[in-house]
Design an enzyme around this catalytic site. Structure first.
Site, short mmCIF file in Angstrom:
data_model
loop_
_atom_site.label_atom_id
_atom_site.label_comp_id
_atom_site.label_asym_id
_atom_site.label_seq_id
_atom_site.Cartn_x
_atom_site.Cartn_y
_atom_site.Cartn_z
N CYS A 39 -9.61 -11.00 2.15
CA CYS A 39 -9.07 -9.75 1.61
C CYS A 39 -9.39 -8.56 2.51
O CYS A 39 -10.02 -8.68 3.54
CB CYS A 39 -9.54 -9.56 0.18
SG CYS A 39 -8.71 -10.74 -0.93
N ASP A 40 -8.97 -7.39 2.04
CA ASP A 40 -8.68 -6.23 2.88
C ASP A 40 -9.68 -5.94 4.00
O ASP A 40 -9.32 -5.94 5.16
CB ASP A 40 -8.54 -4.99 2.00
CG ASP A 40 -7.29 -5.04 1.14
OD1 ASP A 40 -6.75 -6.14 0.94
OD2 ASP A 40 -6.87 -3.99 0.65
N GLU A 52 -8.17 4.66 -1.24
CA GLU A 52 -6.74 4.35 -1.35
C GLU A 52 -6.15 5.05 -2.57
O GLU A 52 -6.77 5.11 -3.63
CB GLU A 52 -6.53 2.84 -1.49
CG GLU A 52 -6.82 2.07 -0.22
CD GLU A 52 -6.47 0.60 -0.33
OE1 GLU A 52 -6.39 -0.05 0.71
OE2 GLU A 52 -6.28 0.10 -1.45
N SER A 59 -2.96 1.85 -0.31
CA SER A 59 -2.92 0.39 -0.39
C SER A 59 -1.72 -0.11 0.38
O SER A 59 -0.70 0.58 0.50
CB SER A 59 -2.82 -0.04 -1.85
OG SER A 59 -2.36 -1.36 -1.96
#
Length: 555
Positions: free
Chosen positions: A119-120, A444, A470
């Site tokens: 993930c990010d 975000e 995002s």
């Protein structure tokens, strides 16, 4: 071998004793020691299955004659951290991930490394560590989540974020929302669209630091497990040939990554992450390079949030190899670059017979969704050093627009105004003091942008911020405004009712206030100092650079 510093010779007998305490035999200690960096946890849906991936990697390492040694890395779920104080900590986690891996891989000198993120921030953080350490390495991610939904149609996490605004507006019932929340995210994997995690996993594949398929093979498939086994075996080959990340990531690989990013319509967060990643290899990637590549690279894909396709559709259509093959036809990708397969990109594409299998998902470069790439860099009096917008996800009506400023000094204030029906068509919501230093942490703004879409204002309202977005954001969402308000940027001088000119084709973002008035405002301007109780965030605010340069730590 590098590990001999820890295992070889008379003086290292105590070290060998400690390794025996792990249950390792003499034979295992004599083999190459391969660090397996596993970001598994039971908090993040994209990471909950990574132990399965790690076991497959370790099986591959053993099959090829190595001894795997697993250690953990942290990972934040941006979706769960969204719209509360937790989001202040997401971007800082990128640097902490990179630093913690450097600590582990230096204190325990492995011969090679396998990185397992999904993930990010885990993906760029691990890529940064990979290039910083520069020992034979490979990345294999956990893979994308499948899209969710019912017989009524597909959904994903962004559908739920936007549904909150639909409920507030009266277009959806709470019962319908409850049903969507249970079906939109059907299982493990990184959220199903071309959001930040999947964009960065595709970038790892594009750079040549992960095997073909890394960016798109769904998390729940046996193919993902096989990919992990192959990665474990392949890292042993990289060790034997002494192929290191910096020998793969060259200036040509940088250009390839940006071109594929533009063709995919990737997350605007790549404008933060790619400069930070390539910076570890001593390579500069500026906003001007992003825009230069975008102007000549066609946008071939419109995946969620820009369109209705998902990563599983991209995979079925040929994946990243098909996108690269299509760009190669136009001379937009250099196929002479080396990859972790031990072969050039050209050899990989030929072996895979890379081609587009569904021209609706991956358009021909001769008939793209648009002639320019997914991301545009804007400059002007509101953003002298630059700002970023995903132009592939902007409504046509908002490409050129003069809007009225509605000014907020935090995300929470703006979100409350949107949900309270206080934002009108023609407004430009200004959210400031959310930059890397001013936030701190550059949160975000997905909740506000999703609320705008859910309230039916996506084609009529812009959101401009020194924070970020995002990868799931769509609409006229312009972020990374630099300099940020906390650094004295002009976004701090905007007043309620000022007019803002957005001209994406001309790459302009201007505050329509004359120079004399701006000068007068600046004379009395004192940037807002937010109280920051976290020692980590105070350190981060002191060390972090501008969003225009990747929000990296000062060297």
């Amino acid at each position: 071998m590098r590990s001999k510093k820890m295992t070889h010779g008379l003086e290292k007998a105590p070290h060998r004793s400690l390794l025996h305490a792990l249950g390792l035999t003499r034979e295992e200690i004599e083999r190459p020691l391969v660090g397996v960096v596993n970001a598994a946890n039971e908090v993040v849906p994209g990471h909950v299955h990574l132990h399965t991936i790690a076991e497959a990697v370790k099986a591959g390492v053993r099959a090829a004659g190595g001894t795997p040694m697993e250690f953990p890395a942290i990972a934040v779920c941006d979706g769960l951290a969204m719209n509360h104080e937790g989001m202040h900590f997401s971007l800082p986690s990128r640097e902490i991930i990179a630093d913690s891996i450097e600590i582990m891989a230096t204190a325990h000198p492995f011969d090679a490394l396998v990185f397992i993120p999904n993930c990010d921030k885990s993906v760029p953080g691990m890529l940064m560590a990979m290039l910083r350490m520069d020992i034979p390495s490979i990345m294999v991610s956990g893979g994308p989540m499948l899209a969710g939904g019912t017989l009524a149609g597909r959904t994903d996490l962004i559908s739920v974020f936007e549904a909150v605004g639909r409920v507030q507006r009266g277009d959806m019932t709470m019962a319908e929302l409850d049903e969507m929340t249970e079906t939109a995210c059907p299982g493990c994997g990184s959220c199903a669209g071309m959001f930040t995690a999947n964009t960065m996993n595709c970038m790892a594949e594009t750079m040549g630091l992960a095997l073909p398929g890394n960016g798109t093979i769904p998390a729940v498939t046996a193919a993902r497990v096989r990919l992990a086994k192959h990665a474990g075996m392949k890292v042993m080959e990289l060790l034997e040939k002494n192929i290191t990340p910096r020998s793969i990531v060259t200036p040509r690989a940088v250009a390839n990554a940006v071109a594929v990013d533009m063709a995919l319509g990737g997350s605007t967060n790549t404008v933060l992450h790619l400069p930070a990643v390539f910076g570890e290899a001593g390579l500069d990637l500026t906003l001007d390079i992003f825009d230069e590549v975008s102007r000549k690279t066609p946008n071939l894909c419109k995946l969620s949030p820009a369109g209705h396709h998902h990563i599983q559709d991209l995979h079925a259509a040929g994946g990243i190899p098909a996108v690269m093959a299509e760009l190669t036809r136009k001379g937009l990708v250099d196929t002479s670059v080396m990859t972790v397969t031990g072969k050039t990109l050209a050899e990989n594409l030929a072996e895979l017979n890379a081609r587009v299998l569904n021209p609706d998902v991956i358009r021909s470069a001769d008939a793209p969704y648009s002639a320019q790439g997914g991301i545009a860099i804007l400059k002007g009096s509101l953003a002298p050093q630059g700002a970023v917008v995903k132009q592939s996800a902007v409504a046509p009506e908002m490409m050129v627009r003069e809007a009225v400023a509605r000014v907020f000094d935090s995300e929470g204030e703006a979100h409350a105004a949107i949900m309270g029906g206080k934002i009108n068509k023609g407004d430009a919501i200004i959210i400031r003091y959310e930059g890397p230093r001013g936030g701190p942490g550059m949160r975000e703004m997905l909740s506000p942008t999703a609320a705008i879409a859910g309230m039916g204002l996506g084609a009529d309202v812009a959101l401009i911020t020194d924070g970020r977005f995002s990868g799931g954001t769509r609409g006229a969402a312009i972020g990374h405004v630099s300099p940020e308000a906390a650094d004295g940027g002009n976004i701090g001088l905007v007043r309620e009712g000022d007019h803002i000119l957005i001209d994406i084709p001309a790459r302009r973002l201007d505050l329509l206030v004359d120079e004399a008035e701006l000068a007068a405002r600046r004379e009395t301007f004192v940037p807002l100092e937010k109280p920051v109780t976290s020692p980590l965030l105070r350190r981060y605010a002191r060390q972090v650079t501008s969003a225009a340069t990747g929000a990296m730590y000062r060297k």
